[in-house]
Design a protein around this motif. Structure first.
Motif, PDB file in Angstrom:
ATOM      1  N   LEU A   1       0.576  -1.256   0.106  1.00 36.55           N
ATOM      2  CA  LEU A   1      -0.066   0.021   0.025  1.00 36.55           C
ATOM      3  C   LEU A   1       0.929   1.331  -0.034  1.00 36.55           C
ATOM      4  CD1 LEU A   1      -2.679  -0.926   2.428  1.00 36.55           C
ATOM      5  CD2 LEU A   1      -2.986  -0.698   0.075  1.00 36.55           C
ATOM      6  N   ARG A   2       1.904   1.292   0.696  1.00 34.94           N
ATOM      7  CA  ARG A   2       2.907   2.438   0.574  1.00 34.94           C
ATOM      8  C   ARG A   2       3.333   2.641  -0.716  1.00 34.94           C
ATOM      9  NH1 ARG A   2       3.878   0.594   5.986  1.00 34.94           N
ATOM     10  NH2 ARG A   2       5.706  -0.866   5.354  1.00 34.94           N
ATOM     11  N   ILE A   3       3.691   1.328  -1.413  1.00 35.66           N
ATOM     12  CA  ILE A   3       4.306   1.654  -2.787  1.00 35.66           C
ATOM     13  C   ILE A   3       3.270   2.237  -3.683  1.00 35.66           C
ATOM     14  CG2 ILE A   3       4.974   0.353  -4.748  1.00 35.66           C
ATOM     15  CD1 ILE A   3       6.403  -1.520  -2.842  1.00 35.66           C
ATOM     16  N   VAL A   4       1.924   1.741  -3.445  1.00 34.01           N
ATOM     17  CA  VAL A   4       0.788   2.437  -4.431  1.00 34.01           C
ATOM     18  C   VAL A   4       0.623   3.748  -4.046  1.00 34.01           C
ATOM     19  CG1 VAL A   4      -1.739   2.024  -4.735  1.00 34.01           C
ATOM     20  CG2 VAL A   4      -0.342  -0.037  -4.747  1.00 34.01           C
ATOM     21  N   ALA A   5       0.581   4.004  -2.774  1.00 36.09           N
ATOM     22  CA  ALA A   5       0.580   5.709  -2.228  1.00 36.09           C
ATOM     23  C   ALA A   5       1.773   6.328  -2.975  1.00 36.09           C
ATOM     24  CB  ALA A   5       0.360   5.807  -0.896  1.00 36.09           C
ATOM     25  N   ALA A   6       3.047   5.953  -3.107  1.00 33.84           N
ATOM     26  CA  ALA A   6       3.914   6.614  -3.587  1.00 33.84           C
ATOM     27  C   ALA A   6       3.882   6.647  -5.156  1.00 33.84           C
ATOM     28  CB  ALA A   6       5.150   6.046  -3.326  1.00 33.84           C
ATOM     29  N   TYR A   7       3.390   5.693  -5.716  1.00 30.16           N
ATOM     30  CA  TYR A   7       3.275   5.665  -7.183  1.00 30.16           C
ATOM     31  C   TYR A   7       1.855   6.941  -7.392  1.00 30.16           C
ATOM     32  CZ  TYR A   7       1.693   4.310 -11.730  1.00 30.16           C
ATOM     33  OH  TYR A   7       1.776   4.270 -13.346  1.00 30.16           O
ATOM     34  N   VAL A   8       0.838   6.878  -6.755  1.00 34.51           N
ATOM     35  CA  VAL A   8      -0.325   7.816  -7.006  1.00 34.51           C
ATOM     36  C   VAL A   8       0.219   9.166  -6.745  1.00 34.51           C
ATOM     37  CG1 VAL A   8      -2.631   8.420  -6.090  1.00 34.51           C
ATOM     38  CG2 VAL A   8      -1.860   6.086  -6.582  1.00 34.51           C
ATOM     39  N   ASN A   9       1.140   9.351  -5.763  1.00 34.25           N
ATOM     40  CA  ASN A   9       1.630  10.844  -5.356  1.00 34.25           C
ATOM     41  C   ASN A   9       2.598  11.307  -6.609  1.00 34.25           C
ATOM     42  OD1 ASN A   9      -0.004  11.272  -3.151  1.00 34.25           O
ATOM     43  ND2 ASN A   9       1.866   9.981  -1.764  1.00 34.25           N
ATOM     44  N   GLY A  10       3.230  10.170  -7.094  1.00 34.09           N
ATOM     45  CA  GLY A  10       4.161  10.716  -8.109  1.00 34.09           C
ATOM     46  C   GLY A  10       3.108  10.601  -9.379  1.00 34.09           C
ATOM     47  N   LEU A  11       2.269  10.301  -9.635  1.00 30.67           N
ATOM     48  CA  LEU A  11       1.213  10.766 -10.853  1.00 30.67           C
ATOM     49  C   LEU A  11       0.706  12.057 -10.576  1.00 30.67           C
ATOM     50  CD1 LEU A  11      -0.562   7.356 -11.261  1.00 30.67           C
ATOM     51  CD2 LEU A  11       1.163   8.282 -13.024  1.00 30.67           C
ATOM     52  N   ARG A  12       0.327  12.303  -9.407  1.00 29.17           N
ATOM     53  CA  ARG A  12      -0.457  13.604  -9.027  1.00 29.17           C
ATOM     54  C   ARG A  12       0.723  14.626  -9.170  1.00 29.17           C
ATOM     55  NH1 ARG A  12      -3.407  11.455  -3.675  1.00 29.17           N
ATOM     56  NH2 ARG A  12      -5.364  10.875  -4.804  1.00 29.17           N
ATOM     57  N   ALA A  13       1.886  14.646  -8.691  1.00 26.41           N
ATOM     58  CA  ALA A  13       3.008  15.692  -9.033  1.00 26.41           C
ATOM     59  C   ALA A  13       3.304  15.704 -10.523  1.00 26.41           C
ATOM     60  CB  ALA A  13       4.385  14.996  -8.236  1.00 26.41           C
ATOM     61  N   ALA A  14       3.297  14.776 -11.339  1.00 27.28           N
ATOM     62  CA  ALA A  14       3.607  14.818 -12.704  1.00 27.28           C
ATOM     63  C   ALA A  14       2.506  15.810 -13.358  1.00 27.28           C
ATOM     64  CB  ALA A  14       3.653  13.340 -13.394  1.00 27.28           C
ATOM     65  N   ARG A  15       1.111  15.475 -12.891  1.00 28.97           N
ATOM     66  CA  ARG A  15       0.065  16.372 -13.584  1.00 28.97           C
ATOM     67  C   ARG A  15       0.332  17.782 -13.328  1.00 28.97           C
ATOM     68  NH1 ARG A  15      -5.272  13.196 -11.826  1.00 28.97           N
ATOM     69  NH2 ARG A  15      -4.505  11.292 -12.087  1.00 28.97           N
ATOM     70  N   HIS A  16       0.806  18.146 -12.262  1.00 25.66           N
ATOM     71  CA  HIS A  16       0.777  19.714 -11.433  1.00 25.66           C
ATOM     72  C   HIS A  16       2.018  20.145 -12.076  1.00 25.66           C
ATOM     73  CE1 HIS A  16      -2.127  17.860  -8.894  1.00 25.66           C
ATOM     74  NE2 HIS A  16      -2.987  19.040  -9.065  1.00 25.66           N
ATOM     75  N   SER A  17       2.894  19.403 -12.846  1.00 23.83           N
ATOM     76  CA  SER A  17       4.080  20.126 -13.179  1.00 23.83           C
ATOM     77  C   SER A  17       4.257  20.589 -14.608  1.00 23.83           C
ATOM     78  CB  SER A  17       5.438  19.061 -12.957  1.00 23.83           C
ATOM     79  OG  SER A  17       5.031  17.735 -13.744  1.00 23.83           O
TER      80      SER A  17
END
Length: 129
Positions: free
Chosen positions: A113-129
């Protein structure tokens, strides 16, 4: 041969389920949700005991429940069923994805779940850059 509907849970089956659950870093509550059974039933099967009419007795379960529990913690069900003297049955497939696009993450370990959360956070960060 008449197929048994339920059987007493052998101590080896209880121990195997407990070990697999702990190796996946799952709580009993989380494992029960993944198996779509109550936490109380999970606890009874894993501990190998239940109360009937105020008396502590060996826990019993059905093939369906044992199969669902095995799948919830990533085990092959057939060896556990054999140990319990039960035959495999066809289970309804679990829905991995809901109709509205929500992915069911139940059954994943805390680490996964920590890995999934990190992946999702990475996707969100990529969208906002």
């Amino acid at each position: 041969m008449v197929r048994q509907r339920s059987a007493v849970v052998p101590p080896e089956v209880s121990a195997t389920l407990r070990l697999a659950r702990k190796e996946r870093e799952m709580s009993m509550d989380r494992a029960a949700k993944a198996a779509q059974i109550s936490t109380s039933l999970w606890t009874q099967v894993e501990n190998g005991t239940q109360y009937k009419r105020g008396q502590k007795v060996p826990a019993s379960t059905t093939a369906e429940t044992l199969q669902a529990m095995a799948e919830a913690v990533g085990l092959e069900a057939e060896p556990l069923l054999t140990q319990a003297g039960l035959e495999p049955v066809e289970l309804k497939p679990a829905r991995a994805q809901h109709a509205d696009g929500i992915v069911d993450l139940s059954g994943l370990s805390e680490g996964d779940l920590r890995i999934v959360a990190a992946y999702v956070n990475g996707l969100r960060a990529a969208r906002h850059s």
